[in-house]
Design a protein around this motif. Sequence first.
Motif, PDB file in Angstrom:
ATOM      1  N   ILE A  92       0.846  -1.192   0.000  1.00  0.00           N
ATOM      2  CA  ILE A  92       0.000   0.000   0.000  1.00  0.00           C
ATOM      3  C   ILE A  92       0.880   1.240   0.000  1.00  0.00           C
ATOM      4  CG2 ILE A  92      -1.683   1.350   1.319  1.00  0.00           C
ATOM      5  CD1 ILE A  92      -2.776  -1.336   2.355  1.00  0.00           C
ATOM      6  N   ASP A  93       0.625   2.110  -0.966  1.00  0.00           N
ATOM      7  CA  ASP A  93       1.380   3.358  -1.090  1.00  0.00           C
ATOM      8  C   ASP A  93       0.389   4.517  -1.034  1.00  0.00           C
ATOM      9  OD1 ASP A  93       3.790   4.777  -1.434  1.00  0.00           O
ATOM     10  OD2 ASP A  93       3.392   5.045  -3.563  1.00  0.00           O
ATOM     11  N   TYR A  94       0.618   5.464  -0.115  1.00  0.00           N
ATOM     12  CA  TYR A  94      -0.269   6.611   0.025  1.00  0.00           C
ATOM     13  C   TYR A  94       0.095   7.691  -0.988  1.00  0.00           C
ATOM     14  CZ  TYR A  94      -1.115   4.525   4.650  1.00  0.00           C
ATOM     15  OH  TYR A  94      -1.414   3.665   5.678  1.00  0.00           O
ATOM     16  N   LYS A  95      -0.933   8.346  -1.546  1.00  0.00           N
ATOM     17  CA  LYS A  95      -0.732   9.433  -2.488  1.00  0.00           C
ATOM     18  C   LYS A  95      -1.553  10.644  -2.056  1.00  0.00           C
ATOM     19  CE  LYS A  95       2.046   7.307  -5.259  1.00  0.00           C
ATOM     20  NZ  LYS A  95       3.463   7.714  -5.312  1.00  0.00           N
ATOM     21  N   THR A  96      -0.977  11.835  -2.214  1.00  0.00           N
ATOM     22  CA  THR A  96      -1.681  13.064  -1.851  1.00  0.00           C
ATOM     23  C   THR A  96      -1.693  14.071  -3.002  1.00  0.00           C
ATOM     24  OG1 THR A  96       0.355  13.967  -0.876  1.00  0.00           O
ATOM     25  CG2 THR A  96      -1.163  12.831   0.610  1.00  0.00           C
ATOM     26  N   GLY A  97      -1.380  13.613  -4.208  1.00  0.00           N
ATOM     27  CA  GLY A  97      -1.357  14.512  -5.363  1.00  0.00           C
ATOM     28  C   GLY A  97      -2.744  14.970  -5.776  1.00  0.00           C
TER      29      GLY A  97
END
Length: 283
Positions: free
Chosen positions: A149-154
């Motif tokens: 799981i990789d978090y993204k905030t773009g």
Amino acid sequence: MPKPLRMVTPAKLDSFDSCPRRFRYTYIDRPAPPRGAPWAHTGIGAAVHNALRDLWELDVAERTGESAARLLRRQWPDVGFRDEQQRERAREISASWLARYVDEHLDPEHEPRGIERTVGAPYGDLSISGRIDRVDEHEVDGARSLVVIDYKTGRVPPTEDDTRSSMQLALYAVAVERTLRAPCERVELHHIPTSTISAAQIGRDTRERQLRRAGYTADDIDQAKERLLHGDPPDEAYPARPSPACGWCDFWAHCAEGRQAARKRDPWFAVPGEGSRDQAYAG
């Protein structure tokens, strides 16, 4: 004597693929060229990741969206914003993102297998290592199965194609399987602003293809370094790859091609709450 393994990380490989010039400024030149002003969105992303990390240190009953928002507010960045009003508005918008994501997608009783876990694996003469935001463990047909799981905030939510084609996620899956000794064929990008999840299955063929791609990029990195050692001009050994992204490169001021490709962005250009361009955040 056997040749030493070449140490690589998905982040370095992706950096070189994106722009060899920026890779040189970041990893090769010493002293490195001065960076521009700090970006507000970089600090926001770090604060969101840290809050999600710290949430798992709380008791199960306290792992709520409200707690996540509180953790975010405690470590909210204070650089890169236009003014204090913008900083506070962005903080509350981001806290609402995080609270919604946690309440919708996080099971407080399901302990992750790893939080910000460092993993690694060999491939040929490469030693691949990386740090993963989260690794979950599930049971599939009676057997353990791991999920990267990789978090993204773009500003733009990733698609399933983005997830499936990501070299970084494929390398993480390989490294997780090797380090934690359990199958790992599912990878997910969790887009916090819109509380959406993009998932993909990473099979053996996909992994092998991405591992070969990593090897080719590592070869390109070595060749660029050799060109530099043999006297080629640095800008020829590490050419720029101009794109609109040049406008928010830390080294924009030092790259003629980047300055021609895009105007310099303000440090707060991607801050949530800035008019219509923020609709991607609002979800």
